[in-house]
Design a protein around this motif. Structure first.
Motif, PDB file in Angstrom:
ATOM      1  N   MET A  47      -2.545  -9.466   3.207  1.00 16.31           N
ATOM      2  CA  MET A  47      -3.621  -9.378   4.176  1.00 16.31           C
ATOM      3  C   MET A  47      -3.426  -8.186   5.117  1.00 16.31           C
ATOM      4  N   VAL A  48      -2.169  -7.975   5.544  1.00 15.42           N
ATOM      5  CA  VAL A  48      -1.865  -6.859   6.446  1.00 15.42           C
ATOM      6  C   VAL A  48      -2.145  -5.522   5.758  1.00 15.42           C
ATOM      7  N   LEU A  49      -1.783  -5.425   4.478  1.00 16.02           N
ATOM      8  CA  LEU A  49      -2.009  -4.182   3.747  1.00 16.02           C
ATOM      9  C   LEU A  49      -3.496  -3.890   3.581  1.00 16.02           C
ATOM     10  N   LYS A  50      -4.271  -4.931   3.327  1.00 12.73           N
ATOM     11  CA  LYS A  50      -5.717  -4.740   3.205  1.00 12.73           C
ATOM     12  C   LYS A  50      -6.306  -4.276   4.541  1.00 12.73           C
ATOM     13  N   ARG A  51      -5.781  -4.828   5.629  1.00 14.00           N
ATOM     14  CA  ARG A  51      -6.246  -4.410   6.950  1.00 14.00           C
ATOM     15  C   ARG A  51      -5.851  -2.953   7.205  1.00 14.00           C
ATOM     16  N   LEU A  52      -4.659  -2.587   6.762  1.00 13.00           N
ATOM     17  CA  LEU A  52      -4.203  -1.206   6.914  1.00 13.00           C
ATOM     18  C   LEU A  52      -5.073  -0.248   6.097  1.00 13.00           C
ATOM     19  N   ALA A  53      -5.479  -0.699   4.892  1.00 13.75           N
ATOM     20  CA  ALA A  53      -6.312   0.142   4.030  1.00 13.75           C
ATOM     21  C   ALA A  53      -7.693   0.386   4.625  1.00 13.75           C
ATOM     22  N   SER A  54      -8.119  -0.494   5.517  1.00 15.16           N
ATOM     23  CA  SER A  54      -9.414  -0.286   6.170  1.00 15.16           C
ATOM     24  C   SER A  54      -9.324   0.732   7.305  1.00 15.16           C
ATOM     25  N   ILE A  55      -8.083   1.082   7.687  1.00 17.22           N
ATOM     26  CA  ILE A  55      -7.880   2.046   8.780  1.00 17.22           C
ATOM     27  C   ILE A  55      -7.599   3.440   8.235  1.00 17.22           C
ATOM     28  N   VAL A  56      -6.752   3.526   7.224  1.00 18.87           N
ATOM     29  CA  VAL A  56      -6.432   4.813   6.585  1.00 18.87           C
ATOM     30  C   VAL A  56      -6.576   4.654   5.078  1.00 18.87           C
ATOM     31  N   PRO A  57      -6.834   5.733   4.363  1.00 23.75           N
ATOM     32  CA  PRO A  57      -6.970   5.639   2.901  1.00 23.75           C
ATOM     33  C   PRO A  57      -5.678   5.131   2.268  1.00 23.75           C
ATOM     34  N   LEU A  58      -5.796   4.063   1.500  1.00 26.38           N
ATOM     35  CA  LEU A  58      -4.649   3.473   0.825  1.00 26.38           C
ATOM     36  C   LEU A  58      -5.127   2.955  -0.527  1.00 26.38           C
ATOM     37  N   PRO A  59      -4.885   3.722  -1.603  1.00 26.88           N
ATOM     38  CA  PRO A  59      -5.384   3.341  -2.924  1.00 26.88           C
ATOM     39  C   PRO A  59      -4.875   1.964  -3.355  1.00 26.88           C
ATOM     40  N   PRO A  60      -5.684   1.226  -4.122  1.00 27.12           N
ATOM     41  CA  PRO A  60      -5.275  -0.108  -4.597  1.00 27.12           C
ATOM     42  C   PRO A  60      -3.942  -0.094  -5.348  1.00 27.12           C
ATOM     43  N   GLU A  61      -3.711   0.985  -6.127  1.00 24.69           N
ATOM     44  CA  GLU A  61      -2.452   1.027  -6.879  1.00 24.69           C
ATOM     45  C   GLU A  61      -1.247   1.151  -5.944  1.00 24.69           C
ATOM     46  N   ASP A  62      -1.445   1.808  -4.795  1.00 22.07           N
ATOM     47  CA  ASP A  62      -0.352   1.899  -3.818  1.00 22.07           C
ATOM     48  C   ASP A  62      -0.082   0.537  -3.177  1.00 22.07           C
ATOM     49  N   ILE A  63      -1.157  -0.214  -2.923  1.00 18.26           N
ATOM     50  CA  ILE A  63      -0.994  -1.562  -2.361  1.00 18.26           C
ATOM     51  C   ILE A  63      -0.237  -2.446  -3.335  1.00 18.26           C
ATOM     52  N   GLU A  64      -0.625  -2.387  -4.602  1.00 19.56           N
ATOM     53  CA  GLU A  64       0.035  -3.195  -5.624  1.00 19.56           C
ATOM     54  C   GLU A  64       1.515  -2.813  -5.764  1.00 19.56           C
ATOM     55  N   LYS A  65       1.777  -1.517  -5.709  1.00 21.35           N
ATOM     56  CA  LYS A  65       3.150  -1.047  -5.819  1.00 21.35           C
ATOM     57  C   LYS A  65       3.984  -1.521  -4.633  1.00 21.35           C
ATOM     58  N   THR A  66       3.382  -1.491  -3.444  1.00 20.72           N
ATOM     59  CA  THR A  66       4.091  -1.944  -2.245  1.00 20.72           C
ATOM     60  C   THR A  66       4.389  -3.424  -2.311  1.00 20.72           C
ATOM     61  N   LEU A  67       3.425  -4.226  -2.784  1.00 24.02           N
ATOM     62  CA  LEU A  67       3.636  -5.666  -2.899  1.00 24.02           C
ATOM     63  C   LEU A  67       4.787  -5.992  -3.854  1.00 24.02           C
ATOM     64  N   LYS A  68       4.878  -5.253  -4.944  1.00 25.74           N
ATOM     65  CA  LYS A  68       5.976  -5.471  -5.883  1.00 25.74           C
ATOM     66  C   LYS A  68       7.309  -5.102  -5.238  1.00 25.74           C
ATOM     67  N   GLU A  69       7.295  -4.013  -4.474  1.00 24.31           N
ATOM     68  CA  GLU A  69       8.507  -3.569  -3.812  1.00 24.31           C
ATOM     69  C   GLU A  69       8.948  -4.584  -2.752  1.00 24.31           C
ATOM     70  N   VAL A  70       7.970  -5.153  -2.051  1.00 26.22           N
ATOM     71  CA  VAL A  70       8.270  -6.152  -1.022  1.00 26.22           C
ATOM     72  C   VAL A  70       8.956  -7.367  -1.634  1.00 26.22           C
ATOM     73  N   GLU A  71       8.487  -7.779  -2.810  1.00 24.46           N
ATOM     74  CA  GLU A  71       9.072  -8.945  -3.470  1.00 24.46           C
ATOM     75  C   GLU A  71      10.500  -8.663  -3.934  1.00 24.46           C
ATOM     76  N   ARG A  72      10.778  -7.414  -4.279  1.00 24.70           N
ATOM     77  CA  ARG A  72      12.098  -7.063  -4.794  1.00 24.70           C
ATOM     78  C   ARG A  72      13.139  -6.947  -3.694  1.00 24.70           C
ATOM     79  N   ARG A  73      12.693  -6.624  -2.500  1.00 19.07           N
ATOM     80  CA  ARG A  73      13.629  -6.331  -1.420  1.00 19.07           C
ATOM     81  C   ARG A  73      13.824  -7.516  -0.480  1.00 19.07           C
ATOM     82  N   SER A  74      14.892  -7.460   0.289  1.00 16.82           N
ATOM     83  CA  SER A  74      15.141  -8.488   1.294  1.00 16.82           C
ATOM     84  C   SER A  74      14.030  -8.465   2.335  1.00 16.82           C
TER      85      SER A  74
END
Length: 647
Positions: A98-125
């Motif tokens: 939800m936070v990433l979607k809100r961020l994407a409404s403020i600055v350009p953030l391609p969907p593939e970057d959001i998906e990549k970030t979500l995967k990275e978040v799951e992998r990290r502490s």
């Protein structure tokens, strides 16, 4: 019915009894509650204070500033630039998507970057900050900062990113940095905690990789206070880390740029080395690439272009390329024969244009033959038959021993990637490698740098420097780490008779300055900088009978990737050697026509400290040379270029 006095008294006694029991129970409850409160507020106060503190205070690592890299004169080769980026921390963000979607409404953030970030978040502490986007514009960075109250766990940061101001000139030597991969972590024992930070960059190839420990530095840390939604309220404490050590290389950035421009679009490599110290003055592989593309995230299109290019721009040909040295190897054969005592400089060998071994003929490059030749004329005219003959007398084992003594078949210790050892074959090597006996034909091929013999341009430069100096020169690339100078490697005298070295040098002098020298057209006219050298042509493949039948009789008629390699080695001044140069032009044809002119130009550049004066060239060539220099696309280094040191 009227109650009696006794009934009333019994009733009062019952009420008092119940009141007493209830009061006792309440008193006990209050006592227990008080005891518990005392336990929590007094006995366990410190523990709960720390828990509360941890909920509102976070500790984060501060990546250290990476050490910078400079050339021998202090010109920046690899530095750091300011980089605006935004990170997200899962434990503070809550609903990350939800936070990433809100961020994407403020600055350009391609969907593939959001998906990549979500995967990275799951992998990290959950407490590790994840970089969502970097290299933001100041406008986008400001938007995020203004809207941070509505973006829990999101933090705009100002960091540092690697930049290579001289782009292609040092791509192969310095290399580039990139994000830490799982493979990187696996090969590092006890990895630094800072490597766990997503997108933290480390050296991937070249100097950046092999001096990673010195360049990285030590991370700092900061304690920050956050509110209930994870927004950073203030910084409580900051402990700066230690920046990485700066490096100063031995290479001259201007000579490097000149060499890169001189090679142009050829698939080639060139090395210039200080004959007295072993310092590498230029180390160029062409074509090159822009390392900044890898730092910023290279596109698939750009990467595919580099991979599919038949000139192999990603390969560092100076140290990774292994080529038959051709006739540049003849000095090795000559010195082995002189040291073994099977010839003297005056020993004559008759060349009829071929050499017969049993029923097989090994041809000289000059089919009509050279007649009777001695050492000097054999080197000067590059007579193959002379070296066929003396190689049979001395044997491959002594030739190989001499080759290793001159730096061939040896992996030189430099902070560069995939340095080849080359091949300096002998009888034991072939038996171990192919389970076969060494043959006479193998010795004949090896005597002129063909067959199994493979060398790199770096090794050829070291060989030439050792012949010129008479000492076991070792190449050096790093001149200073931090404030400490890197000591020069030991260079003891070679275990070779000085008279034998002098004889070989005289033959190399005749190559350039003799009436029949194979490279006399590339001589230096200035008497104070006369050069000695040796041409070489390494055969890639024979012209087949079918090709000859179709009219293909010359090397230049073959497709580019089937033509011979052109090689040349040289040093100057002849009487007081200062600089040695080696050149390999892949599929360039003849060494005298293609490689020698390139080597001469770089040699003169290093000796004179700039664009060579036209007076250094034969008068008949000066017009052509001037036009060539005018057409070269050299980098503008500014007014301070005249202050650089000379080799």
């Amino acid at each position: 019915m009227k109650r009696t006095q006794r009934d009333t008294e019994d009733s009062f006694r019952g009420v008092r009894r119940r009141a007493f029991l209830m009061g006792g129970a309440m008193t006990a409850f209050v006592a227990v509650l008080g005891a518990r409160m005392r336990y929590l507020q007094v006995d366990q106060a410190e523990e709960f204070r720390l828990l509360a503190e941890e909920n509102r205070v976070n500790i984060r690592l501060i990546p250290p500033a990476r050490g910078q890299i400079f050339d021998r004169n202090g010109r920046l080769i690899a530095g750091n630039e300011q980089n605006y980026r935004v990170v997200i921390t899962r434990e503070d963000a809550g609903d990350v998507e939800m936070v990433l979607k809100r961020l994407a409404s403020i600055v350009p953030l391609p969907p593939e970057d959001i998906e990549k970030t979500l995967k990275e978040v799951e992998r990290r502490s959950p407490f590790v900050p994840i970089i969502v986007a970097d290299r933001l514009s100041w406008e986008d960075f400001s938007k995020i900062a203004i809207n941070s109250p509505s973006l829990p766990g999101v933090t705009p940061e100002v960091g540092l990113s690697r930049v290579y101001p001289l782009d292609q000139d040092f791509a192969h030597v310095v290399g580039y940095v990139g994000p830490v991969s799982e493979r990187d972590l696996e090969r590092i024992e006890n990895p630094d905690p800072v490597l766990q930070l997503p997108k933290f960059q480390i050296g991937k190839v070249g100097v950046e990789r092999w001096t990673e420990a010195e360049l990285r530095g030590r991370a700092g840390q900061k304690r920050i206070e956050v509110n209930s939604v994870g927004r950073v309220m203030r910084e409580l404490e900051r402990l700066e880390g230690d920046p990485g050590d700066d490096l100063r290389l031995t290479i001259d950035a201007e000579a490097q740029n000149f060499a890169q421009a001189r090679l142009g679009d050829d698939s080639a490599a060139m090395v210039a080395i200080d004959v007295q110290t072993g310092d590498l003055l230029a180390c160029v592989s062409a074509p090159s690439f822009d390392p900044n593309l890898f730092v910023r995230g290279i596109s698939q299109k750009d990467y595919s272009f580099l991979l599919e290019n038949d000139h192999r721009p990603l390969a560092d040909k100076t140290v990774q390329g292994a080529y038959p040295p051709g006739s540049t190897f003849k000095m090795v054969t000559a010195l082995a024969a002189l040291e073994a005592g099977v010839i003297t400089p005056q020993t004559g060998v008759y060349c009829p244009g071929h050499y017969e071994v049993g029923s097989r003929r090994f041809h000289c490059w000059k089919r009509s033959g050279h007649g009777t030749v001695s050492l000097h004329s054999a080197l000067s005219e590059s007579c193959d038959v002379y070296f066929y003959d003396i190689a049979q007398k001395v044997g491959i084992d002594k030739i190989a021993e001499m080759g290793r003594k001159l730096g061939l078949g040896v992996r030189h210790d430099l902070p560069m990637s995939a340095i080849t050892e080359g091949v300096m074959p002998d009888k034991a090597w072939k038996q171990e490698r192919y389970k076969q006996e060494w043959r006479i034909g193998d010795t004949i091929n090896a005597s002129i740098g063909q067959g199994y013999v493979l060398t790199s341009p770096l090794q050829l430069a070291v060989m030439t420097a050792r012949i010129a100096s008479g000492r076991a020169i070792e190449p050096r690339l790093v001149r200073r780490i931090g404030t400490q100078d890197v000591p020069l490697p030991d260079a003891p005298p070679l275990d070779i008779d000085s008279q034998h070295l002098a004889s070989v040098r005289r033959g190399m002098y005749e190559v350039m300055n003799g009436a029949h020298g194979t490279a006399k057209s590339s001589r230096i006219a200035d008497e104070t900088m006369l050069m000695a050298g040796k041409t070489g042509t390494a055969q890639v493949r024979n012209i087949s009978a079918a090709e000859r039948a179709s009219g293909v009789v010359r090397n230049e008629q073959l497709p580019w990737n089937r033509r011979d390699h052109a090689l040349f080695v040289c040093y100057a001044p002849f009487d007081k050697p200062r600089v040695a140069v080696s050149v390999v032009v892949e599929h360039g044809g003849g060494g005298s026509a293609v490689a020698a002119p390139v080597a001469r130009d770089l040699l003169l550049y290093c000796l004179t400290g700039g664009i060579p004066p036209l007076t250094a060239y034969p008068a008949s060539q000066r017009g052509t040379i001037e036009s060539r220099f005018n057409d070269m696309k050299l980098r503008d280094f500014g007014a301070d270029s005249t202050t650089r040191s000379r080799a």
